[in-house]
Scaffold this active site. Structure first.
Site, mmCIF file in Angstrom:
data_model
loop_
_atom_site.group_PDB
_atom_site.id
_atom_site.type_symbol
_atom_site.label_atom_id
_atom_site.label_comp_id
_atom_site.label_asym_id
_atom_site.label_seq_id
_atom_site.Cartn_x
_atom_site.Cartn_y
_atom_site.Cartn_z
ATOM 1 N N LYS A 154 14.981 10.220 18.733
ATOM 2 C CA LYS A 154 15.941 11.008 17.961
ATOM 3 C C LYS A 154 17.208 11.194 18.794
ATOM 4 O O LYS A 154 17.219 11.937 19.763
ATOM 5 C CB LYS A 154 15.324 12.344 17.564
ATOM 6 C CG LYS A 154 14.199 12.111 16.566
ATOM 7 C CD LYS A 154 13.415 13.350 16.231
ATOM 8 C CE LYS A 154 12.288 12.960 15.284
ATOM 9 N NZ LYS A 154 11.099 13.752 15.429
ATOM 10 N N GLU A 160 -8.596 4.098 9.969
ATOM 11 C CA GLU A 160 -8.830 4.994 8.839
ATOM 12 C C GLU A 160 -8.674 4.308 7.490
ATOM 13 O O GLU A 160 -8.988 4.889 6.457
ATOM 14 C CB GLU A 160 -7.846 6.174 8.899
ATOM 15 C CG GLU A 160 -8.139 7.182 9.997
ATOM 16 C CD GLU A 160 -7.468 6.856 11.325
ATOM 17 O OE1 GLU A 160 -7.139 5.670 11.549
ATOM 18 O OE2 GLU A 160 -7.267 7.774 12.128
ATOM 19 N N THR A 220 -11.603 6.107 16.385
ATOM 20 C CA THR A 220 -10.215 5.752 16.685
ATOM 21 C C THR A 220 -10.004 5.851 18.200
ATOM 22 O O THR A 220 -10.747 6.570 18.876
ATOM 23 C CB THR A 220 -9.238 6.741 16.018
ATOM 24 O OG1 THR A 220 -9.523 8.042 16.541
ATOM 25 C CG2 THR A 220 -9.405 6.767 14.519
ATOM 26 N N TRP A 222 17.929 8.529 13.842
ATOM 27 C CA TRP A 222 16.605 8.121 14.294
ATOM 28 C C TRP A 222 16.678 6.648 14.678
ATOM 29 O O TRP A 222 17.182 5.829 13.912
ATOM 30 C CB TRP A 222 15.564 8.297 13.181
ATOM 31 C CG TRP A 222 15.162 9.719 12.964
ATOM 32 C CD1 TRP A 222 15.903 10.835 13.249
ATOM 33 C CD2 TRP A 222 13.926 10.178 12.415
ATOM 34 N NE1 TRP A 222 15.202 11.961 12.900
ATOM 35 C CE2 TRP A 222 13.990 11.589 12.391
ATOM 36 C CE3 TRP A 222 12.780 9.544 11.943
ATOM 37 C CZ2 TRP A 222 12.941 12.375 11.897
ATOM 38 C CZ3 TRP A 222 11.744 10.320 11.452
ATOM 39 C CH2 TRP A 222 11.827 11.729 11.444
HETATM 40 P P1 AMP Z 1 -5.793 1.540 14.887
HETATM 41 O O1 AMP Z 1 -6.399 2.598 14.056
HETATM 42 O O2 AMP Z 1 -6.162 1.638 16.335
HETATM 43 O O3 AMP Z 1 -6.090 0.204 14.337
HETATM 44 O O4 AMP Z 1 -4.232 1.744 14.852
HETATM 45 C C1 AMP Z 1 -3.510 1.905 13.661
HETATM 46 C C2 AMP Z 1 -2.039 1.968 13.953
HETATM 47 O O5 AMP Z 1 -1.574 0.727 14.488
HETATM 48 C C3 AMP Z 1 -1.176 2.178 12.730
HETATM 49 O O6 AMP Z 1 -1.126 3.529 12.339
HETATM 50 C C4 AMP Z 1 0.168 1.663 13.215
HETATM 51 O O7 AMP Z 1 0.856 2.622 13.994
HETATM 52 C C5 AMP Z 1 -0.224 0.512 14.103
HETATM 53 N N1 AMP Z 1 -0.114 -0.755 13.362
HETATM 54 C C6 AMP Z 1 -1.078 -1.440 12.738
HETATM 55 N N2 AMP Z 1 -0.594 -2.567 12.205
HETATM 56 C C7 AMP Z 1 0.724 -2.595 12.484
HETATM 57 C C8 AMP Z 1 1.803 -3.496 12.190
HETATM 58 N N3 AMP Z 1 1.609 -4.625 11.531
HETATM 59 N N4 AMP Z 1 3.038 -3.162 12.630
HETATM 60 C C9 AMP Z 1 3.260 -2.024 13.322
HETATM 61 N N5 AMP Z 1 2.288 -1.151 13.633
HETATM 62 C C10 AMP Z 1 1.037 -1.424 13.218
#
Ligand code: AMP
Length: 541
Positions: A440, A331, A186, A445
């Site tokens: 907040k 994940e 990540t 929120w």
């Molecule tokens: P990553 O593991 O780097 O792919 O990031 C995952 C995170 O990206 C998720 O937990 C979300 O916070 C964000 N994310 C992924 N897809 C979306 C989406 N369609 N809209 C908003 N946030 C997203």
């Protein structure tokens, strides 16, 4: 009583075997980082994956060993996905956009034994190599003529030399489907990156699930071009789903700019693509400026960050391309939800339909989800209540690789996504924020994502971010930070007025700041930790 069905194990090599046998002439076209276009078939890719398997075994790569890549989307990277996993080793894809110290951390943490890299990354790997003692051999993913003279990279050789010395005679071994097949860290904006170790079983189940019509809808009639990199979450599973379905695969290499992408969309007849919003925002601008049209592209999946509704509308109305919104994480392999309408939505007017499609979508079979409040109790699916989003399923992480800490799951086995969301009566999930980014204000929120989506609907706004800044009265208030579109002017007052009547009064930003560019993470998301540092000390009246 046990069922009486064959106990065949799900293995990644089965996908390329299937494609080579039943879609032998379907093409893989890739733009090479060293220049030129490469074109061959699944049958050819299978042969070369087996040559690679023989080469890896000769080097002494064994079951469970990590073999790393720092590479673009190309046919060689595709062969590594299959050749490495096929022998029971782990293909560790590394995101070159991470900071060098994170790259060193990741390579040492994973104890990668080999590292395959594209020519573009030669200067980078030369800096990393002295700090990465576990890597015995560095392999340049190109022909020998591109090998640098006088390089001190240990064991340096060319990928093409490695393969040409080997026979394609190889029988993929059978092993337990829970064997690890690939590893992706990540991007971790605050902590060290964490490794997500996918299994053959999770990868295959995910590839089948994303192929479904209400997920990414892949078929042999498609020409698929993933604009999501193969170095991050396996390009959302498309390098598995395309051969599984017999679709032609187009791999754009290092050319991720709008003009290069458009050229490939047109020359290769791409029908379906996938990428993060930034890619599509850039492409939209390019299409508008050049008055270009797509001849074959019909749909694309957008995820990774929230897809602004204005972007969906522009692609549909101006370019005839449907955008499907999807949500996922490293994940979750990554697909968790996809935004396909149900029958009951077909009669909605276009504004109401867009409001549904702009949500992150419904759970794909295999992923269960729920939202919980601070006390851990499940919240109702009414589209209003919002809480921490929890997920579980066979392609959701159970623990991080060598995490050294107890798993990150709840006591009853759910993974905490770190996202805050609502779920409506029809099961459509909507992310309101990362839990760390929620603003907040008083007792309320405020969703920074809602405000950002609205801001980019303003014609003069190229990109926008919203963060909470201290307020004596409300504790936090939203600050809008904007990058203007080139050649366009807009004042803070105009932008604040733009929000009036479109969001609840308490959600309207209090102030606007203009910047030349916004900081992004290695996966293209807004880097709000940096923005909070940049605007530390900023406060609103
Ligand atoms: P990553 O593991 O780097 O792919 O990031 C995952 C995170 O990206 C998720 O937990 C979300 O916070 C964000 N994310 C992924 N897809 C979306 C989406 N369609 N809209 C908003 N946030 C997203």
């Amino acid at each position: 009583m046990q069922g009486l069905m064959m106990a065949d194990q799900l293995r990644v090599a089965g996908v390329i075997e299937h494609a080579a046998k039943w879609h032998s002439d379907a093409e893989i076209v890739s733009r090479l980082p060293e220049g030129g276009l490469h074109r061959y078939t699944y049958a050819d890719a299978h042969q070369r994956s087996k040559q690679l398997a023989n080469a890896l075994l000769k080097i002494g790569i064994a079951n469970g060993d990590r073999v790393a890549t720092i590479a673009w989307n190309t046919h060689r990277h595709f062969e590594l996905y299959y050749g490495v996993a096929g022998i029971g080793a782990v293909c560790h894809t590394i995101n070159p956009r991470l900071f060098p110290e994170q790259l060193v951390y990741i390579i040492n943490h994973a104890e990668d034994r080999l590292l395959f890299f594209d020519l573009t990354f030669l200067p980078l790997v030369e800096r990393l190599a002295p700090l990465c003692p576990t890597v015995e051999k560095w392999v340049l993913m190109a022909a020998a003529k591109h090998l640098p003279v006088g390089s001190e990279l240990p064991g340096l050789c060319s990928y093409e030399d490695l393969l040409s010395a080997e026979s394609p005679d190889y029988e993929w071994p059978m092993f337990d489907e829970n064997t690890a097949c690939s590893l992706c860290y990540t991007s971790g904006t605050t902590d060290q990156p964490k490794g997500v170790l996918y299994s053959h079983r999770s990868t295959l189940l995910h590839a089948m699930a994303i192929s479904l019509p209400d997920a990414l809808n892949c078929s042999a009639l498609d020409v698929i071009m993933p604009v999501v990199p193969m170095f991050h979450v396996n390009a959302w599973g498309l390098p598995y789903a395309a051969p599984l379905n017999g679709a032609k695969l187009v791999l754009p290499g290092a050319g991720m700019d709008a003009a290069s992408l458009y050229e490939l969309f047109e020359s290769e007849g791409v029908t379906f693509s996938a990428g993060v919003p930034t890619i599509w925002l850039g492409l939209l601008q390019f299409m508008r400026e050049g008055k270009h049209k797509f001849s074959t592209l019909r749909r694309t999946v957008v995820g990774g960050s929230s897809c602004p509704p204005a972007l969906m509308l522009a692609f549909e109305e101006e370019l005839g391309v449907t955008i499907k919104h999807a949500w996922g994480m490293t994940e979750t392999s990554p697909l968790g939800t996809a935004g396909h309408l149900k029958t009951k939505h077909q009669s909605l007017n276009s504004a109401d339909s867009l409001a549904v499609r702009a949500k992150q979508g419904r759970a794909v079979f295999g992923v269960d989800m729920k939202i919980v409040g601070d006390n851990g109790h499940e919240l109702p699916h009414d589209g209003v209540a919002f809480g921490d989003l929890l997920v579980r399923g066979p392609w959701v992480v159970a623990d991080y690789f060598r995490s050294g800490t107890p798993g990150e799951l709840t006591a009853d086995g759910w993974f905490r996504t770190g996202d805050v969301a609502t779920i409506d009566l029809d099961g459509f999930m909507q992310i309101t924020d990362r839990s760390k980014d929620v603003i907040k204000s008083g007792g309320e929120w405020i969703s920074s994502i809602d405000l950002e989506n609205l801001a980019v609907a303003h014609p003069a706004v190229a990109e926008a971010a919203v963060i909470g800044v201290p307020s004596a009265k409300w504790s936090e208030r939203p600050l809008l930070i904007v990058v203007r579109r080139p050649g366009m002017d807009v004042s803070a007052e105009d932008l604040l007025a733009f929000f009036k009547g479109k969001v609840a009064k308490f959600s309207e930003p209090d102030a606007v700041e203009f910047v030349e560019q916004l900081p992004h993470t290695a996966t293209g998301k807004l880097l709000k930790t940096q923005l909070r540092k940049d605007f530390a000390g900023y406060s609103v009246a």
